[in-house]
Design a protein around this motif. Structure first.
Motif, mmCIF file in Angstrom:
data_model
loop_
_atom_site.group_PDB
_atom_site.id
_atom_site.type_symbol
_atom_site.label_atom_id
_atom_site.label_comp_id
_atom_site.label_asym_id
_atom_site.label_seq_id
_atom_site.Cartn_x
_atom_site.Cartn_y
_atom_site.Cartn_z
ATOM 1 N N ARG A 184 0.821 -1.226 0.000
ATOM 2 C CA ARG A 184 0.000 0.000 0.000
ATOM 3 C C ARG A 184 0.845 1.263 0.000
ATOM 4 N N ALA A 185 2.064 1.176 0.477
ATOM 5 C CA ALA A 185 2.915 2.363 0.559
ATOM 6 C C ALA A 185 3.320 2.826 -0.837
ATOM 7 N N GLU A 186 3.344 4.137 -1.014
ATOM 8 C CA GLU A 186 3.763 4.694 -2.299
ATOM 9 C C GLU A 186 5.273 4.900 -2.349
ATOM 10 N N ARG A 187 5.851 5.292 -1.199
ATOM 11 C CA ARG A 187 7.299 5.556 -1.135
ATOM 12 C C ARG A 187 7.859 4.937 0.153
ATOM 13 N N PRO A 188 8.052 3.620 0.155
ATOM 14 C CA PRO A 188 8.613 2.991 1.356
ATOM 15 C C PRO A 188 10.137 3.127 1.402
ATOM 16 N N ILE A 189 10.655 3.159 2.605
ATOM 17 C CA ILE A 189 12.102 3.191 2.818
ATOM 18 C C ILE A 189 12.435 2.132 3.861
ATOM 19 N N LEU A 190 13.455 1.334 3.571
ATOM 20 C CA LEU A 190 13.894 0.262 4.465
ATOM 21 C C LEU A 190 15.160 0.718 5.165
#
Length: 183
Positions: free
Chosen positions: A33-39
């Motif tokens: 669902r995230a548009e701009r995820p960061i790990l």
């Protein structure tokens, strides 16, 4: 200790505590669902065992399947490079947390703010502090993939054994790699 007790002594998380994610498909849905995820990876990602390999191998699979930006903290950067998957950036987790709370920051690639921060492999107190800052001072949602409950996150795994955690990560990667659910 229950499966939703904090590992931080005398922790008072406030009235809003992390929702517990017990099924890998639920975590996969949050990530999709995230548009701009960061790990955000800490040094423990290269130390913990996971499915006969290291945690970092599971997280590389997650990064590949989700297409998220990967930022390494500590020696996680060298562990990623050893596996042929260099991070998008390497910086201290506290510095990255500060940038994520800055509404003017446009991200590692300059394409805009992140809407989901996924944390794994950070020392528990550091992750707790970083998650608290993001909870109180930014609109960024957070997902903690460590095997210890993090009440400051938006979503967290419960306190689980490393064997259960390895099985969860395997199921999460399988769910993200599948085409079901729009991944």
């Amino acid at each position: 200790m229950t499966d939703t007790d904090s590992w931080q002594t005398a922790e008072v998380g406030g009235p809003r505590r992390a929702a517990v994610i017990r099924k890998a498909v639920a975590a996969a849905a949050v990530i999709r669902r995230a548009e701009r995820p960061i790990l955000i990876l800490g040094h423990r990602a290269g130390e913990r065992e996971c499915n006969g390999g290291r945690m970092i191998d599971c997280l590389i699979g997650l990064a590949r399947a989700s297409g998220c930006t990967v930022v390494a903290s500590g020696n996680a950067s060298s562990a990623l490079r050893e596996r042929g998957y260099p991070p998008h950036a390497a910086m201290p987790a506290v510095e990255l947390g500060s940038r994520l709370t800055d509404p003017a920051w446009t991200g590692i690639d300059g394409k805009g703010a992140y809407d989901l921060a996924i944390l794994a492999g950070l020392p528990y107190p550091m992750a707790w502090t970083l998650l608290s800052a993001l909870k109180h001072f930014s609109p960024v949602k957070t997902l903690c993939l460590d095997p210890g409950y993090q009440p400051q996150a938006t979503w967290s795994l419960p306190n689980i054994s490393l064997a259960d955690w390895a099985a969860f990560m395997h199921a999460l990667n399988a769910s993200l790699a599948s085409t079901e659910g729009g991944g």
